[in-house]
Design an enzyme around this catalytic site. Structure first.
Site, PDB file in Angstrom:
ATOM      1  N   HIS A 168       0.831  -1.203   0.000  1.00  0.00           N
ATOM      2  CA  HIS A 168       0.000   0.000   0.000  1.00  0.00           C
ATOM      3  C   HIS A 168       0.872   1.263   0.000  1.00  0.00           C
ATOM      4  O   HIS A 168       2.012   1.230   0.484  1.00  0.00           O
ATOM      5  CB  HIS A 168      -0.871   0.045   1.266  1.00  0.00           C
ATOM      6  CG  HIS A 168      -2.008  -0.918   1.277  1.00  0.00           C
ATOM      7  ND1 HIS A 168      -2.237  -1.786   2.323  1.00  0.00           N
ATOM      8  CD2 HIS A 168      -3.013  -1.140   0.384  1.00  0.00           C
ATOM      9  CE1 HIS A 168      -3.325  -2.507   2.064  1.00  0.00           C
ATOM     10  NE2 HIS A 168      -3.806  -2.138   0.902  1.00  0.00           N
ATOM     11  N   CYS A 255      -2.698   0.197   9.706  1.00  0.00           N
ATOM     12  CA  CYS A 255      -3.735  -0.744   9.255  1.00  0.00           C
ATOM     13  C   CYS A 255      -4.713  -1.144  10.355  1.00  0.00           C
ATOM     14  O   CYS A 255      -5.844  -1.526  10.080  1.00  0.00           O
ATOM     15  CB  CYS A 255      -3.113  -2.033   8.734  1.00  0.00           C
ATOM     16  SG  CYS A 255      -1.497  -1.875   8.054  1.00  0.00           S
TER      17      CYS A 255
HETATM   18  C1  CIR Z   1      -3.502  -7.759   3.312  1.00  0.00           C
HETATM   19  O1  CIR Z   1      -2.662  -8.244   2.565  1.00  0.00           O
HETATM   20  O2  CIR Z   1      -4.515  -7.215   2.886  1.00  0.00           O
HETATM   21  C2  CIR Z   1      -3.295  -7.856   4.810  1.00  0.00           C
HETATM   22  N1  CIR Z   1      -2.655  -9.090   5.122  1.00  0.00           N
HETATM   23  C3  CIR Z   1      -2.482  -6.696   5.311  1.00  0.00           C
HETATM   24  C4  CIR Z   1      -3.196  -5.380   5.193  1.00  0.00           C
HETATM   25  C5  CIR Z   1      -2.405  -4.232   5.686  1.00  0.00           C
HETATM   26  N2  CIR Z   1      -3.154  -3.033   5.619  1.00  0.00           N
HETATM   27  C6  CIR Z   1      -2.627  -1.822   5.415  1.00  0.00           C
HETATM   28  O3  CIR Z   1      -1.432  -1.701   5.117  1.00  0.00           O
HETATM   29  N3  CIR Z   1      -3.445  -0.782   5.442  1.00  0.00           N
END
Ligand code: CIR
Length: 261
Positions: A168, A255
């Protein structure tokens, strides 16, 4: 201090479920240890509370491994919220699950519809603009829908690029002050922060770029002593939290919550 991008009263988090060990990941670094992750999550909630947050702690969802990463499901602005449409198909139901909780807080809620996709992790709101990185999880159509909702309300949306191979946009940057960004060198080199002061995370500490500011507190992952030193020396009140387990499934400090004015 009244800047809407760093001044908050509430946060939403979601308790982790044991199924978090099946969370999406770009590389195999082993499964997260659930008990450790649960403890880390509690410390994160406590840190938000200590920073002044009234935390809405949502229940764990036993069939959605990535649901603890609530940030990706919505964008919360001072005047409205936008429900996202994750690029990761398995994460779509997380939006349905959080929708009512968002609607309880915001009078105005927009919803991104398919086939466009966009995730909150790709969005950095700085108060003066909304930066959105295109990535595997966020496409131009998703950004166009977001802009269609918020630009008539006076917000400016600027499309930027999440670096290749980076999950991201905010994996690589955070808002430190209303005009100051903490960024990795690889992201800052793209020139997307030309109008901001930029603090570069020291080489080898790239994962420290994802942190959050909640009022006067910076909450960052532990294990990055040079970044901690840089931010502390700059006069910030910095809290360091263990993030070893979430990091195994590409999760960082931002996150784990939605921060709300
Ligand atoms: C994913 O790959 O979607 C989750 N394992 C990690 C999400 C992390 N979110 C973020 O950086 N906002």
């Amino acid at each position: 201090m009244s800047d809407p991008a760093i001044t908050f009263s509430k946060a939403i988090t979601r308790r982790p479920s044991a199924c978090v060990k099946h969370g999406l990941r770009s590389e195999d670094a082993g499964d997260p240890d659930f008990l450790r992750l649960e403890r880390d999550h509690q410390a994160y909630v406590d840190a938000l509370k200590a920073a002044g947050a009234n935390v809405v702690e949502l229940e764990a969802l036993d069939d959605l491994p990535d649901a603890v990463f609530v940030e990706d499901t919505a964008l919360c602005l001072p005047d409205c919220a936008i429900l996202m449409r994750p690029g990761a198909e398995s994460r779509g139901p997380e939006v349905t699950q959080i929708s009512d909780d968002i609607r309880k807080i915001f009078e105005t809620v927009f919803e991104v519809s398919g086939p466009a996709y966009i995730e909150g992790g790709d969005i950095l709101y700085t108060g003066r603009e909304i930066l959105v990185g295109t990535s595997e999880r966020t496409d131009h159509a998703g950004i166009a829908q977001l802009a269609g909702f918020v630009e008539p309300r006076g917000h400016r949306v600027r499309t930027v690029k999440t670096p290749p191979g980076v999950l991201h946009f905010k994996t690589d940057c955070s808002l430190v002050e209303t005009d100051t960004i903490l960024s990795t060198q690889r992201l800052a080199s793209s020139g997307c922060f030309a109008d901001y002061k930029v603090l570069i995370v020291p080489e080898g500490e790239e994962a420290a770029a994802n942190m959050i500011r909640f009022n006067n507190t910076l909450i960052m992952s532990a294990g990055f002593p040079k970044t901690f030193q840089m931010l502390s020396t700059a006069g910030f009140d910095v809290v360091q939290l263990n993030n070893s387990e979430c990091a195994k499934i590409d999760g960082g400090m931002s996150c784990l919550s939605l921060r709300i004015a």
